[in-house]
Design an enzyme around this catalytic site. Structure first.
Site: not given
Lengths: 351, 351
Positions: A44, A78, A225, A235
């Site tokens: 991740r 994702r 992100d 984020n």
């Protein structure tokens, strides 16, 4: 570093769901294992899932499987971190027009390894820029989630800044928010900082405001992100409250991220897709059940939030520090790496 | 209700640490069991621990033990909620000058039962005032921790307002923050609302800001552990961030508490003692260990924070709704019940 390309054509990655209790490395030559690892958060962190996806494509080519199919599956794992699509697009460009399987495989390995190496180098540059940005009085830094070695190719973004500041003798200590529901702060950031002997205090997420109000936090640094063209930052859930609380208490709020995190094709954060993960992550504390669902009770689990750019003091990239107005500074510092844009127009690098 | 005085001179209370999995009632005739239950949060919530302490004194007198010793031990269990001292002081005043053991015991039982009954009645009045205060458009209410039946003699403060609004057909749903570290929102508020069939969605604490920013919260209502004369509110850790985020997003932030929660002897929240509980509550998720301490890593666990009164829209008491400036409105509505003040000057009730 939390992932490695092995000479025999396999990938080895650290299963982050088992930290800090166990350090288990998983070896695979199947890109589906990589896709599942990204989905399950064994791997991740926005930069790291981009790197892992690149390696996944190399595995697919090595196994003689269609790279486009693998790209589609990896891309679907994702939705929020743009680094994933950015890395996949970059790898696909590297084999554009290539038909020969062996050449395709070798080019993909080379590109994925480059993405990985460049990420580590970028993080060191982010660390240098960030350490200079912090003032000598910034003795206590709060960070959320994990934007460290474990979230990147190595060294980290937010934790890279903390590492560089600490190496310069400037930083005293880190306050790490535990980061419910999956506890990346408590499990991963504390583990990383402990190995570097950087003093770290873990608190529950909702205590951060109280520490800021009492003057115990000098600066906040988080990763990202996805960053929209106007500087809005997606984020980990809980970032937006920290930014509001920082501004309310006169504390600088920094975002540290490689330019590959910028998505200049999006005008604002309103367009960033926010992943909704399983409510099980909220209703269970690891193995133990804590909320009884049904009879009018449900749970929701948005994994990210969007912090409007007006709360962001600066965005630290490997190409320099972006300050408001972000439309201009991000365009200058990040246009080169921005996936869709670079792909369409192939603008030459600037800055 | 979560505690009862039994005719045979015992106290029965629900062990809240075991909810929502098990409903275990504990019967005792020993005030030390009550003190330990308060310390361990088997019995929790500012109004409820005051009631429990009152019953504890009655148990001590019934067992022929010195009431002053019991008062000292019960008072020492938790520092932040003023209702504890308020109830103990009130019970001690009721037996001031009384020597005869039987009379002392009977007066203490009577006073403790009165405190309990008055609290339930106060909560219904708080519910009525609060329900009127909520506008017809306030369809989605966020609450933190548990300020319900389980935190009081019955009905609840913040959840009392939600119950009254729901009974009036005004309220659609509740967003309950899980409330780390001990998960009173996830475990207790969800359990209570489920029994009342009031729709409730549990989220992690750090997601609240994002729900507010997206316009999914119409009002925030919380309880309180102590309210200073200027309206500063000590409540469960995480309350202050919710108040800041509410103001930032133009959402009203209400505090619901009986007047016994006001401590007009303190000028501001800076003087309220904040309980520091064991870091174990942060480093362990119930039974499972999640932070590895040592090697530079520690954890801290402040149980409460202070919300400056400038973030508070209104404080809903059983005597009416206090609005800024709180120095005046609280003095008018709460002076009667304020422990130290009433004890010293015995001012007649107002308002």
């Amino acid at each position: 570093m939390p992932i490695k390309w092995l000479p025999e054509g396999k990938v080895s990655f650290l299963d982050q769901t088992l930290l800090p209790h166990e350090e288990v490395w998983i070896e695979t030559s199947d890109y589906r294992v990589i896709a599942e690892a990204i989905r399950r958060l064994q791997v991740r962190g926005a930069p790291l899932i981009g790197i892992a996806a690149g390696y996944g494509l190399a595995l697919a080519a090595g196994a003689g499987e269609p790279v486009e199919t693998a790209a589609k599956e990896l891309r679907s794992t994702r939705p929020t971190a743009v680094n994933l699509s950015w890395a996949i697009d970059r790898c696909l460009r590297a084999v554009d027009g290539v038909e020969e399987p062996r050449e395709m495989r070798e080019r993909l390995i080379k590109e994925a390894v480059s993405i990985h190496k460049e990420d580590v180098a970028a993080n060191h540059r982010i660390g240098d820029y960030g350490a200079k940005l912090l003032s000598a009085d910034d003795q206590s830094i709060l960070t959320h989630c994990n934007a460290g070695t474990l979230a990147t190719g190595g060294y980290g973004t937010a934790l890279g800044v903390i590492r560089s500041a600490s190496a310069n003798g400037r930083l005293c200590s880190v306050i790490a928010t535990e980061t419910r529901p999956l506890l990346q702060g408590a499990r991963l950031t504390a583990w990383e900082l402990s190995r570097d002997r950087i003093p770290c205090t873990v608190i529950v997420d909702s205590a951060a405001g109280s520490y800021m109000r009492r003057g115990e936090i000098d600066a906040v640094i988080v990763g990202a992100d996805r960053i929209a063209a106007n500087g809005d930052v997606a984020n980990k859930i809980g970032t937006y409250p920290l930014a509001v609380l920082a501004r309310e208490n006169g504390i600088p709020f920094y975002v540290a991220a490689p330019s590959s995190t910028a998505d200049l094709s999006l005008a604002s954060g309103d367009d960033i897709p926010i992943e909704q993960r399983s409510p099980d992550e909220v209703t269970s504390l690891r193995s133990e059940h804590i909320v009884t669902l049904g009879l009018a009770v449900q749970a929701e689990n948005p994994a990210f939030d969007v912090t409007p750019s007006r709360y962001v003091t600066a965005i630290i990239t490997e190409n320099g520090v972006a300050k408001p107005p972000f439309e201009e500074s991000l365009e200058r510092l990040c246009a080169r790496s921005s996936g869709p844009q670079a792909r369409e127009s192939e603008v030459p690098a600037r800055g």
